[in-house]
Scaffold this motif. Structure first.
Motif, PDB file in Angstrom:
ATOM      1  N   ARG A 185       3.582 -15.558   6.420  1.00  0.00           N
ATOM      2  CA  ARG A 185       4.231 -15.038   5.208  1.00  0.00           C
ATOM      3  C   ARG A 185       3.491 -15.515   3.959  1.00  0.00           C
ATOM      4  O   ARG A 185       3.272 -14.748   3.026  1.00  0.00           O
ATOM      5  CB  ARG A 185       5.692 -15.466   5.161  1.00  0.00           C
ATOM      6  N   LYS A 186       3.107 -16.793   3.964  1.00  0.00           N
ATOM      7  CA  LYS A 186       2.371 -17.324   2.813  1.00  0.00           C
ATOM      8  C   LYS A 186       1.035 -16.599   2.651  1.00  0.00           C
ATOM      9  O   LYS A 186       0.634 -16.261   1.544  1.00  0.00           O
ATOM     10  CB  LYS A 186       2.135 -18.824   2.965  1.00  0.00           C
ATOM     11  N   ALA A 187       0.360 -16.381   3.761  1.00  0.00           N
ATOM     12  CA  ALA A 187      -0.923 -15.679   3.714  1.00  0.00           C
ATOM     13  C   ALA A 187      -0.726 -14.254   3.214  1.00  0.00           C
ATOM     14  O   ALA A 187      -1.535 -13.741   2.437  1.00  0.00           O
ATOM     15  CB  ALA A 187      -1.581 -15.679   5.090  1.00  0.00           C
ATOM     16  N   GLY A 188       0.360 -13.621   3.648  1.00  0.00           N
ATOM     17  CA  GLY A 188       0.645 -12.256   3.195  1.00  0.00           C
ATOM     18  C   GLY A 188       0.915 -12.207   1.701  1.00  0.00           C
ATOM     19  O   GLY A 188       0.451 -11.301   1.001  1.00  0.00           O
ATOM     20  N   ARG A 189       1.668 -13.179   1.199  1.00  0.00           N
ATOM     21  CA  ARG A 189       1.939 -13.232  -0.253  1.00  0.00           C
ATOM     22  C   ARG A 189       0.646 -13.477  -1.022  1.00  0.00           C
ATOM     23  O   ARG A 189       0.396 -12.852  -2.054  1.00  0.00           O
ATOM     24  CB  ARG A 189       2.963 -14.330  -0.567  1.00  0.00           C
ATOM     25  N   TRP A 190      -0.186 -14.393  -0.510  1.00  0.00           N
ATOM     26  CA  TRP A 190      -1.452 -14.689  -1.172  1.00  0.00           C
ATOM     27  C   TRP A 190      -2.330 -13.441  -1.200  1.00  0.00           C
ATOM     28  O   TRP A 190      -2.940 -13.124  -2.227  1.00  0.00           O
ATOM     29  CB  TRP A 190      -2.165 -15.829  -0.446  1.00  0.00           C
ATOM     30  N   LYS A 191      -2.365 -12.726  -0.092  1.00  0.00           N
ATOM     31  CA  LYS A 191      -3.176 -11.515  -0.016  1.00  0.00           C
ATOM     32  C   LYS A 191      -2.677 -10.478  -1.020  1.00  0.00           C
ATOM     33  O   LYS A 191      -3.479  -9.830  -1.714  1.00  0.00           O
ATOM     34  CB  LYS A 191      -3.126 -10.951   1.407  1.00  0.00           C
ATOM     35  N   GLN A 192      -1.362 -10.315  -1.154  1.00  0.00           N
ATOM     36  CA  GLN A 192      -0.800  -9.360  -2.099  1.00  0.00           C
ATOM     37  C   GLN A 192      -1.088  -9.787  -3.538  1.00  0.00           C
ATOM     38  O   GLN A 192      -1.414  -8.958  -4.389  1.00  0.00           O
ATOM     39  CB  GLN A 192       0.707  -9.207  -1.889  1.00  0.00           C
ATOM     40  N   GLU A 193      -0.995 -11.078  -3.820  1.00  0.00           N
ATOM     41  CA  GLU A 193      -1.305 -11.579  -5.160  1.00  0.00           C
ATOM     42  C   GLU A 193      -2.765 -11.312  -5.519  1.00  0.00           C
ATOM     43  O   GLU A 193      -3.073 -10.923  -6.644  1.00  0.00           O
ATOM     44  CB  GLU A 193      -1.000 -13.075  -5.263  1.00  0.00           C
ATOM     45  N   ARG A 194      -3.657 -11.514  -4.561  1.00  0.00           N
ATOM     46  CA  ARG A 194      -5.074 -11.227  -4.795  1.00  0.00           C
ATOM     47  C   ARG A 194      -5.293  -9.736  -5.051  1.00  0.00           C
ATOM     48  O   ARG A 194      -6.047  -9.347  -5.939  1.00  0.00           O
ATOM     49  CB  ARG A 194      -5.928 -11.673  -3.595  1.00  0.00           C
ATOM     50  N   ALA A 195      -4.624  -8.903  -4.263  1.00  0.00           N
ATOM     51  CA  ALA A 195      -4.748  -7.453  -4.450  1.00  0.00           C
ATOM     52  C   ALA A 195      -4.234  -7.050  -5.828  1.00  0.00           C
ATOM     53  O   ALA A 195      -4.850  -6.222  -6.515  1.00  0.00           O
ATOM     54  CB  ALA A 195      -3.986  -6.710  -3.351  1.00  0.00           C
ATOM     55  N   ASN A 196      -3.114  -7.627  -6.254  1.00  0.00           N
ATOM     56  CA  ASN A 196      -2.564  -7.328  -7.581  1.00  0.00           C
ATOM     57  C   ASN A 196      -3.521  -7.785  -8.682  1.00  0.00           C
ATOM     58  O   ASN A 196      -3.722  -7.085  -9.672  1.00  0.00           O
ATOM     59  CB  ASN A 196      -1.206  -7.990  -7.769  1.00  0.00           C
TER      60      ASN A 196
END
Length: 95
Positions: free
Chosen positions: A15-26
């Motif tokens: 979940r943390k990795a998914g949030r980090w990935k979404q933050e990077r994409a944003n």
């Protein structure tokens, strides 16, 4: 450690990795959109004075901001002044 706890911990990291990935994409999307706005204003501005100031600022700031040669190569046309070329066209139209 039992397998259930290990699985839950693994899911937490996922979940943390998914949030980090979404933050990077944003973050990347914001940068792309901001760059698109700046380029659009340079190419299509109805305010020649603003366009000149923006171009001058970019030519002043970009050389110190860009550190890699391949990044600098992407901005050669901007650093050499397409805004100046627009100004020349505008001044020739007024002659």
């Amino acid at each position: 450690m039992d397998k259930g706890v290990a699985k839950l911990e693994g899911q937490g990291w996922a979940r943390k990795a998914g949030r980090w990935k979404q933050e990077r994409a944003n973050d990347t999307r914001r940068k792309v959109l901001l760059g698109a706005l700046v380029l659009h204003r340079l190419e299509n501005a109805n305010d020649p004075e603003f366009t000149k100031r923006l171009g001058d600022w970019l030519r002043r700031e970009l050389p110190g901001f860009l550190t890699r040669d391949n990044d600098k190569a992407l901005f050669v046309d901007l650093l050499n002044g397409p805004v100046a070329a627009t100004e020349v066209q505008n001044s020739e139209a007024g002659e």
